[in-house]
Scaffold this motif. Structure first.
Motif, PDB file in Angstrom:
ATOM      1  N   UNK A   1       0.837  -1.192   0.000  1.00  0.00           N
ATOM      2  CA  UNK A   1       0.000   0.000   0.000  1.00  0.00           C
ATOM      3  C   UNK A   1       0.876   1.246   0.000  1.00  0.00           C
ATOM      4  N   UNK A   2       0.626   2.109  -0.968  1.00  0.00           N
ATOM      5  CA  UNK A   2       1.317   3.393  -1.079  1.00  0.00           C
ATOM      6  C   UNK A   2       0.289   4.492  -0.846  1.00  0.00           C
ATOM      7  N   UNK A   3       0.519   5.320   0.159  1.00  0.00           N
ATOM      8  CA  UNK A   3      -0.484   6.304   0.534  1.00  0.00           C
ATOM      9  C   UNK A   3      -1.591   5.623   1.329  1.00  0.00           C
ATOM     10  N   UNK A   4      -2.822   6.062   1.142  1.00  0.00           N
ATOM     11  CA  UNK A   4      -3.960   5.504   1.876  1.00  0.00           C
ATOM     12  C   UNK A   4      -4.924   4.817   0.917  1.00  0.00           C
ATOM     13  N   UNK A   5      -5.405   3.654   1.321  1.00  0.00           N
ATOM     14  CA  UNK A   5      -6.352   2.891   0.505  1.00  0.00           C
ATOM     15  C   UNK A   5      -7.428   2.292   1.406  1.00  0.00           C
ATOM     16  N   UNK A   6      -8.248   3.138   2.063  1.00  0.00           N
ATOM     17  CA  UNK A   6      -9.248   2.627   3.009  1.00  0.00           C
ATOM     18  C   UNK A   6     -10.254   1.683   2.348  1.00  0.00           C
ATOM     19  N   UNK A   7     -10.568   1.914   1.082  1.00  0.00           N
ATOM     20  CA  UNK A   7     -11.520   1.034   0.393  1.00  0.00           C
ATOM     21  C   UNK A   7     -10.980  -0.397   0.337  1.00  0.00           C
ATOM     22  N   UNK A   8      -9.713  -0.544   0.017  1.00  0.00           N
ATOM     23  CA  UNK A   8      -9.112  -1.875  -0.098  1.00  0.00           C
ATOM     24  C   UNK A   8      -8.992  -2.534   1.274  1.00  0.00           C
ATOM     25  N   UNK A   9      -8.566  -1.786   2.281  1.00  0.00           N
ATOM     26  CA  UNK A   9      -8.411  -2.380   3.608  1.00  0.00           C
ATOM     27  C   UNK A   9      -9.760  -2.791   4.183  1.00  0.00           C
ATOM     28  N   UNK A  10     -10.808  -2.025   3.893  1.00  0.00           N
ATOM     29  CA  UNK A  10     -12.149  -2.394   4.338  1.00  0.00           C
ATOM     30  C   UNK A  10     -12.635  -3.661   3.630  1.00  0.00           C
ATOM     31  N   UNK A  11     -12.419  -3.733   2.317  1.00  0.00           N
ATOM     32  CA  UNK A  11     -12.824  -4.919   1.571  1.00  0.00           C
ATOM     33  C   UNK A  11     -12.061  -6.158   2.031  1.00  0.00           C
ATOM     34  N   UNK A  12     -10.781  -5.991   2.344  1.00  0.00           N
ATOM     35  CA  UNK A  12      -9.987  -7.120   2.817  1.00  0.00           C
ATOM     36  C   UNK A  12     -10.543  -7.663   4.123  1.00  0.00           C
ATOM     37  N   UNK A  13     -10.916  -6.766   5.049  1.00  0.00           N
ATOM     38  CA  UNK A  13     -11.502  -7.204   6.319  1.00  0.00           C
ATOM     39  C   UNK A  13     -12.810  -7.954   6.083  1.00  0.00           C
ATOM     40  N   UNK A  14     -13.670  -7.429   5.227  1.00  0.00           N
ATOM     41  CA  UNK A  14     -14.956  -8.087   4.925  1.00  0.00           C
ATOM     42  C   UNK A  14     -14.732  -9.455   4.292  1.00  0.00           C
ATOM     43  N   UNK A  15     -13.753  -9.523   3.400  1.00  0.00           N
ATOM     44  CA  UNK A  15     -13.460 -10.784   2.707  1.00  0.00           C
ATOM     45  C   UNK A  15     -12.950 -11.834   3.702  1.00  0.00           C
ATOM     46  N   UNK A  16     -12.100 -11.425   4.626  1.00  0.00           N
ATOM     47  CA  UNK A  16     -11.625 -12.340   5.668  1.00  0.00           C
ATOM     48  C   UNK A  16     -12.801 -12.851   6.506  1.00  0.00           C
ATOM     49  N   UNK A  17     -13.738 -11.949   6.855  1.00  0.00           N
ATOM     50  CA  UNK A  17     -14.908 -12.337   7.638  1.00  0.00           C
ATOM     51  C   UNK A  17     -15.768 -13.363   6.890  1.00  0.00           C
ATOM     52  N   UNK A  18     -15.722 -13.326   5.568  1.00  0.00           N
ATOM     53  CA  UNK A  18     -16.501 -14.259   4.741  1.00  0.00           C
ATOM     54  C   UNK A  18     -15.709 -15.514   4.381  1.00  0.00           C
ATOM     55  N   UNK A  19     -14.566 -15.709   5.001  1.00  0.00           N
ATOM     56  CA  UNK A  19     -13.832 -16.957   4.816  1.00  0.00           C
ATOM     57  C   UNK A  19     -13.056 -17.040   3.524  1.00  0.00           C
ATOM     58  N   UNK A  20     -12.626 -15.892   2.974  1.00  0.00           N
ATOM     59  CA  UNK A  20     -11.802 -15.841   1.766  1.00  0.00           C
ATOM     60  C   UNK A  20     -12.487 -16.499   0.562  1.00  0.00           C
ATOM     61  N   UNK A  21     -13.802 -16.357   0.475  1.00  0.00           N
ATOM     62  CA  UNK A  21     -14.534 -16.985  -0.624  1.00  0.00           C
ATOM     63  C   UNK A  21     -14.335 -16.227  -1.933  1.00  0.00           C
ATOM     64  N   UNK A  22     -14.486 -16.938  -3.042  1.00  0.00           N
ATOM     65  CA  UNK A  22     -14.430 -16.304  -4.354  1.00  0.00           C
ATOM     66  C   UNK A  22     -15.761 -15.618  -4.649  1.00  0.00           C
ATOM     67  N   UNK A  23     -15.778 -14.780  -5.682  1.00  0.00           N
ATOM     68  CA  UNK A  23     -16.956 -13.957  -5.952  1.00  0.00           C
ATOM     69  C   UNK A  23     -18.203 -14.784  -6.253  1.00  0.00           C
ATOM     70  N   UNK A  24     -18.016 -16.024  -6.717  1.00  0.00           N
ATOM     71  CA  UNK A  24     -19.183 -16.866  -7.020  1.00  0.00           C
ATOM     72  C   UNK A  24     -20.025 -17.158  -5.781  1.00  0.00           C
ATOM     73  N   UNK A  25     -19.438 -17.021  -4.611  1.00  0.00           N
ATOM     74  CA  UNK A  25     -20.108 -17.412  -3.365  1.00  0.00           C
ATOM     75  C   UNK A  25     -20.317 -16.227  -2.425  1.00  0.00           C
ATOM     76  N   UNK A  26     -20.366 -15.040  -2.999  1.00  0.00           N
ATOM     77  CA  UNK A  26     -20.562 -13.827  -2.212  1.00  0.00           C
ATOM     78  C   UNK A  26     -21.668 -12.981  -2.822  1.00  0.00           C
ATOM     79  N   UNK A  27     -22.250 -12.110  -2.014  1.00  0.00           N
ATOM     80  CA  UNK A  27     -23.162 -11.093  -2.512  1.00  0.00           C
ATOM     81  C   UNK A  27     -22.361  -9.809  -2.669  1.00  0.00           C
ATOM     82  N   UNK A  28     -22.395  -9.239  -3.872  1.00  0.00           N
ATOM     83  CA  UNK A  28     -21.633  -8.034  -4.171  1.00  0.00           C
ATOM     84  C   UNK A  28     -22.535  -6.815  -4.047  1.00  0.00           C
ATOM     85  N   UNK A  29     -22.013  -5.766  -3.430  1.00  0.00           N
ATOM     86  CA  UNK A  29     -22.729  -4.494  -3.282  1.00  0.00           C
ATOM     87  C   UNK A  29     -21.840  -3.431  -3.920  1.00  0.00           C
ATOM     88  N   UNK A  30     -22.059  -3.169  -5.203  1.00  0.00           N
ATOM     89  CA  UNK A  30     -21.217  -2.231  -5.948  1.00  0.00           C
ATOM     90  C   UNK A  30     -21.740  -0.815  -5.713  1.00  0.00           C
TER      91      UNK A  30
END
Length: 317
Positions: free
Chosen positions: A276-305
């Protein structure tokens, strides 16, 4: 032959209204390239136009019928189709939405677009508007739409589409995955500031021209230098990068390495580490959510774009 196609569609679970629409439109009337009549109503992709420079296809009828079914296409609806080709799919949808409905179809290649316009005129189809242009921008003059349906592979669902879709409207779209080169189709529903939904099936459409097919190049122009802040080890990083691609629309690639390009920072994705160079709060937030969901691939997640809000994911049950 048409009757055989009808029963093929019924075997896929397609409703009578949509299956019958395929009986009402002569597929051969949209094919500049000629085929034996036995081929025309097979459930296969056919080349509809090819002059050595521009190439267009008539998509597999069962796939198009499933797209219409997932979209909940019905009488009186207004539909925006992205990637109209020579017009066959728009003509079929015109029968599904009926005289009180409207199909607006936009085609990037002008010579193919003109053929579609002539096909509609020749067949007397009055509830289809064929627009020549870049589908990235949609067709704002005729918005809002109940459904946006893409029949080409696109790099993103642009904000123009989001703004032109009614709240509660649906988007059916094949998205070009930049890392794996897959082209999965997604179903999204507009809810407030988000498109919510997820994976449906794998596809292989022609990739869109114009701004719908050059996201990596557009984002590359936004790259800036930021000071290095930290590195994070990430399991299954390639899976996370594909989520970043889908959810942020900010991915680019330089010398074979993928980057997230944010307004406050840049993230470099290596084999098993993101830097990470500078600040990337969007990525760090998504990483935390993804970890909470068990590192699943997009086929097994609900996406909120999100549009002008941060995107997020939630776990399927």
């Amino acid at each position: 032959m048409k009757e055989r196609l009808f029963w093929i569609l019924k075997n896929y679970g397609i409703s009578d209204r949509i299956a019958k629409a395929f009986l009402e439109i002569p597929r051969e009337g949209f094919l500049v390239k000629r085929y034996p009549s036995s081929y025309v109503y097979e459930d296969i992709v056919l080349v509809s136009y090819d002059d050595g420079e521009v190439y267009s296809t008539s998509s597999q009828p069962s796939l198009m019928a499933m797209f219409m079914e997932w979209a909940g296409l019905d009488e009186g609806m207004k539909v925006l189709e992205i990637g109209g080709g020579t017009g066959y799919n728009a003509a079929v949808m015109s029968r599904v939405v009926g005289k009180k409905g409207l199909v607006v179809t936009i085609e990037y290649f002008e010579k193919v677009c003109r053929i579609a316009q002539e096909n509609m005129r020749r067949l007397g189809i009055e509830n289809v508007v064929v627009v020549c242009g870049d589908g990235y921008y949609g067709v704002s003059d005729l918005a809002p739409y109940d459904v946006i349906l893409a029949t080409v592979g696109v790099d993103e669902v642009p904000e123009h589409w989001f703004r032109q879709l009614k709240d509660g409207g649906r988007v059916i779209v094949p998205i070009n995955m930049k890392l794996s080169e897959r082209q999965p189709a997604f179903l999204f529903v507009k809810k407030g500031n988000y498109l919510e939904g997820g994976y449906k099936l794998e596809t292989r459409f022609i990739k869109a021209g114009g701004n719908l097919g050059n996201l990596l190049e557009r984002n590359r122009k936004l790259l800036k230098d930021f000071p290095f802040r930290k590195a994070i080890q990430v399991p299954r990083l390639h899976v996370f990068v594909e989520l970043v691609d889908l959810l942020t629309r900010r991915l680019t690639r330089v010398n074979g390495i993928f980057y997230y390009v944010g307004s406050e920072g840049v993230v470099e994705f290596l084999d098993d580490e993101m830097r990470i160079y500078g600040d990337a709060p969007e990525i760090e937030s998504l990483l935390f959510q993804w970890e909470e969901c068990g590192y699943r691939s997009f086929e097994h997640l609900v996406l909120h774009i999100g549009y002008n809000v941060l995107s997020h994911i939630s776990c399927t049950i």
